[in-house]
Write a protein that holds these residues in place. Structure first.
Motif, PDB file in Angstrom:
ATOM      1  N   ARG D 135      -2.260  -4.426  16.707  1.00  0.00           N
ATOM      2  CA  ARG D 135      -3.360  -4.242  15.438  1.00  0.00           C
ATOM      3  C   ARG D 135      -4.584  -4.118  15.916  1.00  0.00           C
ATOM      4  N   GLY D 137      -8.611  -4.460  15.948  1.00  0.00           N
ATOM      5  CA  GLY D 137      -9.618  -4.654  15.068  1.00  0.00           C
ATOM      6  C   GLY D 137      -9.313  -6.077  14.139  1.00  0.00           C
ATOM      7  N   THR D 138      -7.985  -6.412  14.342  1.00  0.00           N
ATOM      8  CA  THR D 138      -7.470  -7.661  13.663  1.00  0.00           C
ATOM      9  C   THR D 138      -7.566  -8.894  14.655  1.00  0.00           C
ATOM     10  N   VAL D 139      -8.301  -9.650  14.215  1.00  0.00           N
ATOM     11  CA  VAL D 139      -8.766 -11.102  15.125  1.00  0.00           C
ATOM     12  C   VAL D 139      -7.396 -11.768  15.694  1.00  0.00           C
ATOM     13  N   HIS D 140      -6.315 -11.482  15.030  1.00  0.00           N
ATOM     14  CA  HIS D 140      -4.920 -12.181  15.132  1.00  0.00           C
ATOM     15  C   HIS D 140      -4.417 -11.562  16.424  1.00  0.00           C
ATOM     16  N   ALA D 141      -4.794 -10.404  16.875  1.00  0.00           N
ATOM     17  CA  ALA D 141      -4.023  -9.595  17.822  1.00  0.00           C
ATOM     18  C   ALA D 141      -4.974  -9.529  18.881  1.00  0.00           C
ATOM     19  N   VAL D 142      -4.447  -9.626  20.421  1.00  0.00           N
ATOM     20  CA  VAL D 142      -5.033  -9.030  21.352  1.00  0.00           C
ATOM     21  C   VAL D 142      -5.338  -7.417  21.316  1.00  0.00           C
ATOM     22  N   GLN D 143      -6.638  -7.095  21.846  1.00  0.00           N
ATOM     23  CA  GLN D 143      -6.893  -5.702  21.696  1.00  0.00           C
ATOM     24  C   GLN D 143      -6.549  -4.910  22.738  1.00  0.00           C
TER      25      GLN D 143
END
Lengths: 351, 351, 351, 351
Positions: D135, D137-143
């Motif tokens: 995901r 741009g989702t802060v819950h997920a590593v980018q």
């Protein structure tokens, strides 16, 4: 950050953390607000909390209030996992997919070894296989340190005490510690009808992230140790991560009210019941398939695409959830979800 | 953790974070508790907070609520400081001596370069000297990244807007960013009678840790950016450190109530006034020496040893503070310190 | 990276690591190159090294070859310093000013507490004062873990065995470990004429970074433990930091040749002698002031500005060194510095 | 560490890093040892290396010598991966299973997302699927930050230029960078008969860990950047990790000799040829199954258990390798493996 319509309780099935806070917990905060107290946990409320938790778990425990589940999990794991250590967890676990790498941050780069498993649950078979593969004592490989179980799981299922024990026994036999991510621990205890002790230390759990936020608190979690040897340097790590509140008693007060007269179990039982009601109602509809048994307050369900559209048009809020081959939606009920909302949801779905 | 007598407001001069919470802030929480709201800051309260803060600071700002000052400081510094970077700060600064290495944790090992300075204040002279010494572009040396000022300082003094500007101009000229630790920012604004803007972005501050906890909130801080280019990856770092509350709106609600009708300045002004009254009363007594001017709500003072004993025997609570050659005690007043308590303290001291 | 003229040995006084490698060390590498050997230290040469070092230090030691002094220091410190720990060192120490934060990187953010001291040396007085200031057991403060001494120091001076013992005894009494940065350990041993044991474990040193690179090796350092309890997880940390060479025996072979027939002491003694000759020659000139006694192979000296210019015009290479109020230059001799070069330097200086 | 018999080249098939060093490389070191040179890469040899590598790759490159492949990989990844980033790699990749978490250490806790794939190779399909799941741009997920390919792979196979290009194009389209772990890059280039350019920057590779240690050097690797924008802060990170050798020219000299007159390709071609000969000879025997095509200098093969025993009794050294359902052994040939040894191995196996 944009405004999201439909955040109201009666249509919000997005998450249990969309709910507000329970009046008893608010009352406890009001009482605390009127008092002074020594900062950083040197207050009577925080001390009382440890006593309350010890009573709740039927033995002496060591407890540390923090503000988020991510912090609770990551701090607990950091105490037992060296930077070159390995944490065994389910591939869908919150610590792996929803914390933006918090465990890696707090452990200074440990590795999460992610295992498959139906309904979000680890099994002794997959864990045993994974442990056999890891090369202990070899400098080329990260070293197994801890197993983390989520209770209830990310798929809304629960481990029985026997299942926890089997995993914990295996972990201990290999020299690993056992952590339980209990963001929805209350829902699991309520669902299983067993004691908190039976699901944790009696079954071999060494450390528990005890969550209250999803179940009626504002922001209140506690890391609970069942082995004083593990407490070690927790207090330094908590401070260093900005998780030691100066007015810590405001977290402790929430947790005390949460435990008082088994409020936590009453609230969780209600949320569970609402999910069961929702699942039962939906399961009767054509084209509707549950992803897995509904054991707590979460329903993972495949709904036909037009039905999803119709529900959202009616104002209901919920998340899509990845599934293979069928996509799911996740419906979460909370401590204060009105029965009428559930029935209304089913009614709209059945039109 | 042991119980500490004398935690009650009327005898507690240990810290402003020993105080409770202000009724307006509690009322805002009550209101929020009765509502649902999208989690993780996707709620209207959190959005409203950014608007409120922008109004307060007279320009668009970007704000991120967190729960502790340590987290606010460390996260802000981490955004602008690479692991091989250097943070310039006062040797007595909270980030250096009271956060158990939080800045080093969040920045992944940056170095704090600690400078001396009277009354807890950095000067352009010491900063200039330190910057000249550091070898820019040389791989052997950590690279200057940011200056952190505490406003009000750890010695209860304030930087004037001109002093902030002089330091910020120097920092910017060397390519550094400017962070302000505003755990007692309200007290500084109230003391100086200037606008929040004048003390921050107008004077060159890039980022502010805006504290409310010490001044009437339960637990509420915000990292405020005055330059959108710095916001960068803050949201990921906040999540990763367990500082993104699922029910973030409960922090935002505190901050909104805090700003409403300038409550924050009213509360800070009271605390400041009480400290001034205390200082004035004590300064008249023989053998009493103030460590530095009393500009906010903290009094650092040398008291003769028998006097210290007598005050503690009378139930007053306060901390010893290191001083050279004379030892000090620190007396902190709060938003709700009764005037009568101050007078009683002076009276006991004068016996 | 630009080419620098004057890198040739006869005019290069910039650093002892500008020198090449000693023929005996090259011969050992040649021999090793012709053989096979098990990788990652599972070879006979590496095992033999531990035996050689044990003989050299007059007791059993545990040794780990690495490639740089920065790695040796940082890895050793990381073994005994938790992320929330403190390392006490001289403010001019290499670990503080010349390793771009390597200790902070390897310890995951520990704090270096930097102490003043004449001629680059810590004293029991400053250390004692600093330890007294640090708040043990308080979560707000980083916790003292280790003292790091540089032998010989960054100012070219040496600690006597008695001085080491006094510092080590103090450190141990406070529960700290003692690390010695021995990048120029050979020069110190040669200068003092004492045994390696006398300068290390007999005086209370727990861990030594034993350097050979500056004294005739290509790249060879070893972390030596005098207490097996400290070895702990060193091997994992070394691997994880990319410091475990697959063909580790090529480092071990250098170190064995370095120890063989006391080559290391012979080389160091020569370098020391050249520095002494240089210092003696320069000290006679007008306007020349030594910064501190010349005890090993480094001369820190104030030279009149025209003299500095003249020497550089003559092709000599050396670094400016910060000093207050007088600026210094640093002149370093090496294991292979020709006596004629030293005399030529003095001659040019005296013109 | 225990002594291991059979380390001699003629019976050692354990690893190519059990081999010694090539005479040309030793000659270059001898030459360097006789000279002085500015430290930390400020020398002519290191500058010349960058020129040589630019010529080799048919374009300007930016290169940084280090001592191990683990360091090369981890440093390269750290430059493009934030702590909250994700590295996509094969589940059997060296960075995932054999570096004790070095990438996590150097990136400060990034997450390795491990993908399956036959013969150790990633495919656009698995990568595409994995990227779709993450995901952004989702802060819950590593980018997602970077894809790391191993060339040749851990299973002794190679990616064709077209395969590299397909993966790199996909990665770039998603905003990721492309890293190539080239510990056996020479073997891949020799096997494919294509230019170094064709396998790297022409196919979309941004950064290469260029290994020489396994193919005749003592200890020599270089991180090569094909995009100057990525070089950024590499030099600081290298220093900070203890990977900047003071006598860096001794690494550079090895690499220059390695490139001279295509020595690297000659050596790799020999090793490849020996493996092919070994595989051909063994494949004829009953009960022998190759795990995958033998494309470079590694043979992964199932041998009947009595045969394994017999070979080891004859003095041959090699490692067991996990396989499912059949266990394998790994046989590795080196730049100096004698043809007679290969034939002898086959002969013993055929008895």
């Amino acid at each position: 950050m944009r405004s999201v319509a439909g955040a109201e309780a009666h249509v919000n099935f997005a998450s249990d953390n969309a709910a507000g806070a329970h009046p008893n917990i608010m009352a406890a905060l009001q009482e605390e607000a009127a008092k002074s107290g020594m900062p950083y946990g040197g207050d009577e409320t925080t001390q009382g909390l440890e006593t309350d938790l010890s009573r709740c778990f039927g033995r002496e425990v060591w407890s540390f209030p923090v503000t988020t589940g991510s912090a609770a999990n990551a701090l607990a794991l950091a105490v037992v996992t060296p930077p070159y250590g390995a944490v065994y967890c389910h591939q869908d676990s919150h610590i792996n997919v929803d914390e933006c790498g918090a465990p890696e941050f707090f452990t200074h780069g440990a590795k999460l070894i992610c295992l498959p498993g139906d309904a979000g649950k680890l099994t002794p078979e997959t864990l045993s296989l994974a442990l056999a593969r890891q090369r202990r004592g070899t400098v080329h490989a990260v070293q197994p340190a801890v197993v983390s179980l989520t209770q209830a799981t990310e798929w809304g299922t629960v481990y029985t005490p026997e299942e926890v024990r089997a995993l914990a026994t295996l972990a201990h036999a290999h020299g690993l510690r056992v952590h339980m991510d209990g963001a929805r621990f209350a829902n699991a205890v309520a669902a299983l009808g067993v004691s908190p002790a039976a699901l944790t230390w009696e079954a071999g759990v060494d450390m528990l992230s005890f969550g209250a936020t999803k179940n009626g608190a504002l922001a209140a979690e506690a890391v609970i140790f069942f082995d004083s040897a593990l407490v070690r340097d927790f207090a330094f790590r908590r401070k260093r991560s900005g998780q030691l509140l100066s007015k810590l008693r405001f977290i402790s007060a929430q947790l005390r009210a949460y435990l008082q007269d088994d409020l936590w179990l009453t609230l969780a039982a209600h949320a569970n019941l609402m999910a069961a009601r929702l699942a039962t109602g939906l399961a009767r509809l054509p084209g509707v398939t549950l992803a897995c048994p509904v054991e707590i307050n979460e329903v993972f369900v495949h709904l036909p695409s037009p039905l999803v559209t119709r529900l959202r048009q009616a104002g209901f809020v919920f998340y899509d959830w990845p599934g293979d081959p069928l996509p799911f939606v996740r419906l979460v009920t909370a401590f204060n979800t009105p029965e009428a909302s559930v029935d209304h949801f089913i009614e709209v779905a059945a039109r």
